[in-house]
Design an enzyme around this catalytic site. Structure first.
Site, PDB file in Angstrom:
ATOM      1  N   GLU A 123       0.807  -1.227   0.000  1.00  0.00           N
ATOM      2  CA  GLU A 123       0.000   0.000   0.000  1.00  0.00           C
ATOM      3  C   GLU A 123       0.843   1.282   0.000  1.00  0.00           C
ATOM      4  OE1 GLU A 123      -2.622  -0.648   3.323  1.00  0.00           O
ATOM      5  OE2 GLU A 123      -3.478  -2.431   2.419  1.00  0.00           O
ATOM      6  N   GLU A 231      -5.797 -10.570  -1.727  1.00  0.00           N
ATOM      7  CA  GLU A 231      -6.623 -10.414  -0.519  1.00  0.00           C
ATOM      8  C   GLU A 231      -8.107 -10.414  -0.870  1.00  0.00           C
ATOM      9  OE1 GLU A 231      -5.335  -7.103   1.901  1.00  0.00           O
ATOM     10  OE2 GLU A 231      -3.225  -7.499   1.520  1.00  0.00           O
TER      11      GLU A 231
HETATM   12  O1  G3I Z   1      -4.745  -8.876  18.595  1.00  0.00           O
HETATM   13  C1  G3I Z   1      -5.503  -7.793  19.133  1.00  0.00           C
HETATM   14  C2  G3I Z   1      -6.284  -8.255  20.334  1.00  0.00           C
HETATM   15  O2  G3I Z   1      -5.399  -8.635  21.342  1.00  0.00           O
HETATM   16  C3  G3I Z   1      -7.192  -7.083  20.767  1.00  0.00           C
HETATM   17  O3  G3I Z   1      -7.997  -7.508  21.806  1.00  0.00           O
HETATM   18  C4  G3I Z   1      -8.083  -6.626  19.626  1.00  0.00           C
HETATM   19  C5  G3I Z   1      -8.940  -5.415  20.006  1.00  0.00           C
HETATM   20  O4  G3I Z   1      -9.153  -4.545  18.915  1.00  0.00           O
HETATM   21  O5  G3I Z   1      -7.257  -6.245  18.554  1.00  0.00           O
HETATM   22  C6  G3I Z   1      -6.464  -7.303  18.059  1.00  0.00           C
HETATM   23  O6  G3I Z   1      -5.695  -6.792  17.008  1.00  0.00           O
HETATM   24  C7  G3I Z   1      -6.384  -6.593  15.789  1.00  0.00           C
HETATM   25  C8  G3I Z   1      -5.655  -7.401  14.720  1.00  0.00           C
HETATM   26  O7  G3I Z   1      -6.244  -7.145  13.457  1.00  0.00           O
HETATM   27  C9  G3I Z   1      -5.726  -8.906  14.978  1.00  0.00           C
HETATM   28  O8  G3I Z   1      -7.049  -9.356  14.899  1.00  0.00           O
HETATM   29  C10 G3I Z   1      -6.339  -5.117  15.454  1.00  0.00           C
HETATM   30  O9  G3I Z   1      -7.122  -4.378  16.371  1.00  0.00           O
HETATM   31  C11 G3I Z   1      -6.883  -4.897  14.044  1.00  0.00           C
HETATM   32  O10 G3I Z   1      -6.673  -3.537  13.666  1.00  0.00           O
HETATM   33  C12 G3I Z   1      -6.131  -5.770  13.081  1.00  0.00           C
HETATM   34  O11 G3I Z   1      -6.732  -5.617  11.799  1.00  0.00           O
HETATM   35  C13 G3I Z   1      -5.993  -6.142  10.723  1.00  0.00           C
HETATM   36  C14 G3I Z   1      -5.727  -5.028   9.731  1.00  0.00           C
HETATM   37  O12 G3I Z   1      -5.064  -5.567   8.593  1.00  0.00           O
HETATM   38  C15 G3I Z   1      -4.857  -3.937  10.318  1.00  0.00           C
HETATM   39  O13 G3I Z   1      -4.678  -2.903   9.409  1.00  0.00           O
HETATM   40  C16 G3I Z   1      -6.828  -7.243  10.082  1.00  0.00           C
HETATM   41  O14 G3I Z   1      -6.934  -8.346  10.992  1.00  0.00           O
HETATM   42  C17 G3I Z   1      -6.141  -7.708   8.799  1.00  0.00           C
HETATM   43  O15 G3I Z   1      -7.004  -8.604   8.129  1.00  0.00           O
HETATM   44  C18 G3I Z   1      -5.897  -6.490   7.919  1.00  0.00           C
HETATM   45  O16 G3I Z   1      -5.277  -6.913   6.735  1.00  0.00           O
HETATM   46  C19 G3I Z   1      -5.042  -5.889   5.756  1.00  0.00           C
HETATM   47  C20 G3I Z   1      -3.806  -6.278   4.973  1.00  0.00           C
HETATM   48  O17 G3I Z   1      -2.736  -6.503   5.837  1.00  0.00           O
HETATM   49  C21 G3I Z   1      -3.452  -5.214   3.955  1.00  0.00           C
HETATM   50  N1  G3I Z   1      -4.581  -4.900   3.103  1.00  0.00           N
HETATM   51  C22 G3I Z   1      -5.828  -4.604   3.779  1.00  0.00           C
HETATM   52  C23 G3I Z   1      -6.197  -5.709   4.755  1.00  0.00           C
HETATM   53  C24 G3I Z   1      -7.539  -5.434   5.393  1.00  0.00           C
HETATM   54  O18 G3I Z   1      -7.490  -4.282   6.180  1.00  0.00           O
END
Ligand code: G3I
Length: 322
Positions: A123, A231
């Site tokens: 990105e 994705e």
């Molecule tokens: O692990 C913590 C957990 O301990 C906590 O309780 C919880 C509360 O919010 O958060 C958890 O972390 C989250 C993490 O995913 C794991 O589930 C984060 O808040 C959350 O922001 C994070 O989101 C990820 C996101 O990237 C971050 O930008 C998504 O899972 C993941 O699927 C997403 O993937 C991205 C690609 O890397 C790039 N392209 C877009 C795609 C979708 O956004």
């Protein structure tokens, strides 16, 4: 016949997993997918706080699952403006930031030398229609515009056999696709090793249209690089729609049929580009695990994938019919 067998002559079929779904969805994964990606576990912030000490336990669990089941492993991602610990680059000089980037890439390669594809940067293109094409990231600010050349050159040194991918979203948008094209064209003209464009493919049942997707494929294919769909999911909502799924069952069924048609049209396009397109990765296995249940609205249920906890959805049957 399973999904990856159905498409065996065309491209790999992958799924993003996490340390939990690699267990809870193991059966579906083994049956239908022949590639896996860590949805979060191999991002910089998931493996290190400072670029010195690393913890690969979760990524390794997923890599080991892939290896044990004869599945290929896609690595996501070495450099991203999100999910990167501040201490990795903050406050460093250009020279020290380049060294830190190199060390991080080397450490990832030592751990995951068998990755067949690597999202070296993720990105990096700006969404703003006017102004600079490159997103203003920390690495751009510290190192300068050549940070991308530096990252890919280092990645080639450390991952001699992997496809090095430039991965981005909104990759069918007219302005953004042109920027991705120009970026990769320039890098290749300078002899920088970029092997593939990663089309994230976070789509919805209304957009992008098949013609727009075909245009993006044509543009990227004209670079002479491979394309990977990295994705994929197909939301039931328009991008900015934060409303809820319909309560009415027949209304929901209509949306799922619409989704099935969209997925089928998509895979017809994918098949046209097989050869250039060498892997199609879904961003999750089951609807219940999708990131779209928390985006753009927290805890708003969405159903963007091929399966739900009960099994295959109409969109699965649709793409098996292509
Ligand atoms: O692990 C913590 C957990 O301990 C906590 O309780 C919880 C509360 O919010 O958060 C958890 O972390 C989250 C993490 O995913 C794991 O589930 C984060 O808040 C959350 O922001 C994070 O989101 C990820 C996101 O990237 C971050 O930008 C998504 O899972 C993941 O699927 C997403 O993937 C991205 C690609 O890397 C790039 N392209 C877009 C795609 C979708 O956004």
């Amino acid at each position: 016949m399973s999904l990856h067998q159905h498409y065996a002559n065309h491209f790999k079929i992958g799924a993003a997993v996490n340390a939990y779904t690699v267990d809870s969805r193991a059966e579906l994964l083994r049956e239908h997918f022949n590639s896996v990606t860590c949805g979060n576990e191999t991002k910089p912030a998931s493996v290190t706080r400072d670029g010195e000490t690393y913890d690969f336990a979760q990524g390794d669990k997923i890599r080991d699952f892939a290896a044990a089941n004869d599945m290929a492993f896609r690595l996501h991602t070495l450099a991203w403006h999100n999910q990167t610990p501040p201490a990795l680059y903050s406050g460093k000089s250009r020279t020290d930031a380049i060294a830190a980037l190199d060390r991080h890439i080397a450490r990832m390669a030592a751990q995951y030398p068998d990755a067949y594809a690597v999202d070296v940067v993720n990105e990096v293109i700006s969404d703003a229609p006017n102004g600079d094409a490159l997103r203003k990231t920390q690495l751009l600010e510290i190192i300068g515009v050549d940070y991308l050349d530096i990252a890919y050159t280092a990645a080639r040194r450390h991952f001699p056999n992997a496809a090095l991918v430039v991965n981005d979203y909104n990759e069918c948008d007219a302005v953004k696709s042109r920027r991705i094209f120009e970026l990769v064209r320039g890098m290749r003209e300078r002899g920088v090793p970029v092997d593939a464009v990663g089309m994230q493919a976070h789509y919805n049942i209304f957009s992008p249209a098949t013609d727009e997707i075909r245009c993006a494929f044509d543009l990227y294919a004209s670079l002479g690089v491979k394309i990977q769909v990295t994705e994929l999911d197909v939301s039931l909502f328009r991008h900015d729609d934060k409303s809820q799924l319909p309560q009415d069952e027949s209304e929901l069924a209509r949306l799922l049929d619409h989704q099935a048609e969209y997925y089928a049209a998509l895979f017809r396009v994918f098949k046209e580009y097989a050869g250039t397109l060498d892997s199609v990765t879904f961003w999750g296995v089951c609807d219940e695990d999708s990131w779209l249940n928390n985006f753009p609205a927290p805890r708003r249920r969405n159903m963007p994938l091929l399966f739900d906890a009960r099994g295959a959805k109409p969109c699965y049957d649709a793409i098996m019919g292509v």
